[in-house]
Motif scaffolding. Sequence first.
Motif, PDB file in Angstrom:
ATOM      1  N   ALA A 127       5.227  69.247  36.429  1.00 58.64           N
ATOM      2  CA  ALA A 127       4.013  70.042  36.223  1.00 58.64           C
ATOM      3  C   ALA A 127       4.278  71.177  35.237  1.00 58.64           C
ATOM      4  O   ALA A 127       3.441  71.475  34.371  1.00 58.64           O
ATOM      5  N   LEU A 128       5.430  71.814  35.361  1.00 56.85           N
ATOM      6  CA  LEU A 128       5.798  72.865  34.408  1.00 56.85           C
ATOM      7  C   LEU A 128       5.921  72.297  32.994  1.00 56.85           C
ATOM      8  O   LEU A 128       5.445  72.903  32.029  1.00 56.85           O
ATOM      9  N   GLU A 129       6.545  71.130  32.877  1.00 56.15           N
ATOM     10  CA  GLU A 129       6.692  70.495  31.566  1.00 56.15           C
ATOM     11  C   GLU A 129       5.324  70.183  30.963  1.00 56.15           C
ATOM     12  O   GLU A 129       5.099  70.396  29.771  1.00 56.15           O
ATOM     13  N   ARG A 130       4.402  69.674  31.786  1.00 57.62           N
ATOM     14  CA  ARG A 130       3.056  69.368  31.286  1.00 57.62           C
ATOM     15  C   ARG A 130       2.350  70.639  30.833  1.00 57.62           C
ATOM     16  O   ARG A 130       1.666  70.658  29.805  1.00 57.62           O
ATOM     17  N   GLY A 131       2.525  71.716  31.586  1.00 55.26           N
ATOM     18  CA  GLY A 131       1.903  72.985  31.222  1.00 55.26           C
ATOM     19  C   GLY A 131       2.418  73.504  29.891  1.00 55.26           C
ATOM     20  O   GLY A 131       1.635  73.972  29.052  1.00 55.26           O
ATOM     21  N   VAL A 132       3.714  73.416  29.685  1.00 51.59           N
ATOM     22  CA  VAL A 132       4.302  73.868  28.414  1.00 51.59           C
ATOM     23  C   VAL A 132       3.802  72.991  27.275  1.00 51.59           C
ATOM     24  O   VAL A 132       3.418  73.495  26.212  1.00 51.59           O
ATOM     25  N   THR A 133       3.788  71.683  27.479  1.00 53.13           N
ATOM     26  CA  THR A 133       3.305  70.762  26.449  1.00 53.13           C
ATOM     27  C   THR A 133       1.849  71.053  26.106  1.00 53.13           C
ATOM     28  O   THR A 133       1.481  71.109  24.924  1.00 53.13           O
ATOM     29  N   ASP A 134       1.029  71.251  27.105  1.00 48.41           N
ATOM     30  CA  ASP A 134      -0.389  71.559  26.868  1.00 48.41           C
ATOM     31  C   ASP A 134      -0.551  72.863  26.099  1.00 48.41           C
ATOM     32  O   ASP A 134      -1.365  72.952  25.173  1.00 48.41           O
TER      33      ASP A 134
ATOM     34  N   LEU B   1       1.627  74.287  24.067  1.00 43.02           N
ATOM     35  CA  LEU B   1       2.083  74.090  22.688  1.00 43.02           C
ATOM     36  C   LEU B   1       1.042  73.335  21.859  1.00 43.02           C
ATOM     37  O   LEU B   1       0.809  73.670  20.693  1.00 43.02           O
ATOM     38  N   GLU B   2       0.418  72.335  22.456  1.00 39.51           N
ATOM     39  CA  GLU B   2      -0.626  71.587  21.747  1.00 39.51           C
ATOM     40  C   GLU B   2      -1.819  72.483  21.439  1.00 39.51           C
ATOM     41  O   GLU B   2      -2.396  72.393  20.348  1.00 39.51           O
ATOM     42  N   LEU B   3      -2.189  73.337  22.366  1.00 32.66           N
ATOM     43  CA  LEU B   3      -3.297  74.264  22.140  1.00 32.66           C
ATOM     44  C   LEU B   3      -2.968  75.219  20.992  1.00 32.66           C
ATOM     45  O   LEU B   3      -3.811  75.475  20.125  1.00 32.66           O
ATOM     46  N   ILE B   4      -1.752  75.730  20.973  1.00 28.82           N
ATOM     47  CA  ILE B   4      -1.337  76.634  19.894  1.00 28.82           C
ATOM     48  C   ILE B   4      -1.375  75.908  18.557  1.00 28.82           C
ATOM     49  O   ILE B   4      -1.869  76.443  17.559  1.00 28.82           O
ATOM     50  N   GLU B   5      -0.878  74.678  18.510  1.00 25.38           N
ATOM     51  CA  GLU B   5      -0.900  73.903  17.267  1.00 25.38           C
ATOM     52  C   GLU B   5      -2.324  73.667  16.782  1.00 25.38           C
ATOM     53  O   GLU B   5      -2.611  73.810  15.597  1.00 25.38           O
TER      54      GLU B   5
ATOM     55  N   THR C  96      -6.797  82.559  19.597  1.00 29.69           N
ATOM     56  CA  THR C  96      -6.324  81.589  20.584  1.00 29.69           C
ATOM     57  C   THR C  96      -4.822  81.350  20.426  1.00 29.69           C
ATOM     58  O   THR C  96      -4.095  81.261  21.411  1.00 29.69           O
ATOM     59  N   ALA C  97      -4.368  81.243  19.189  1.00 29.04           N
ATOM     60  CA  ALA C  97      -2.953  80.987  18.937  1.00 29.04           C
ATOM     61  C   ALA C  97      -2.091  82.132  19.454  1.00 29.04           C
ATOM     62  O   ALA C  97      -0.972  81.899  19.931  1.00 29.04           O
ATOM     63  N   ASP C  98      -2.576  83.358  19.390  1.00 23.41           N
ATOM     64  CA  ASP C  98      -1.802  84.508  19.834  1.00 23.41           C
ATOM     65  C   ASP C  98      -1.888  84.740  21.338  1.00 23.41           C
ATOM     66  O   ASP C  98      -1.077  85.470  21.897  1.00 23.41           O
TER      67      ASP C  98
END
Length: 75
Positions: free
Chosen positions: A49-56, A58-62, A72-74
């Motif tokens: 779940a933590l890994e999914r949260g980090v991935t999500d 990072l995708e949002l920032i990208e 949003t990026a900041d």
Amino acid sequence: IFDWDAATARLAELTAASEDPDLWNRPADAQKVMREKNRLADQIEGVRALERGVTDALELIELAEAEGDAATADA
């Protein structure tokens, strides 16, 4: 420290043990196996779940950076 390889290997062992019909003839052993299996499965799911949260995140920032959305990026 969480040893991922050892944890997933142990979970596989416990899962196999829990599928052994003879285990259920020994209630105390079955309870011990299931308790450890459930605890370990919860820990593994917590890490996933933590890994999914980090991935999500990072995708949002990208996406925000690609769209020029600095707010949003900041965040």
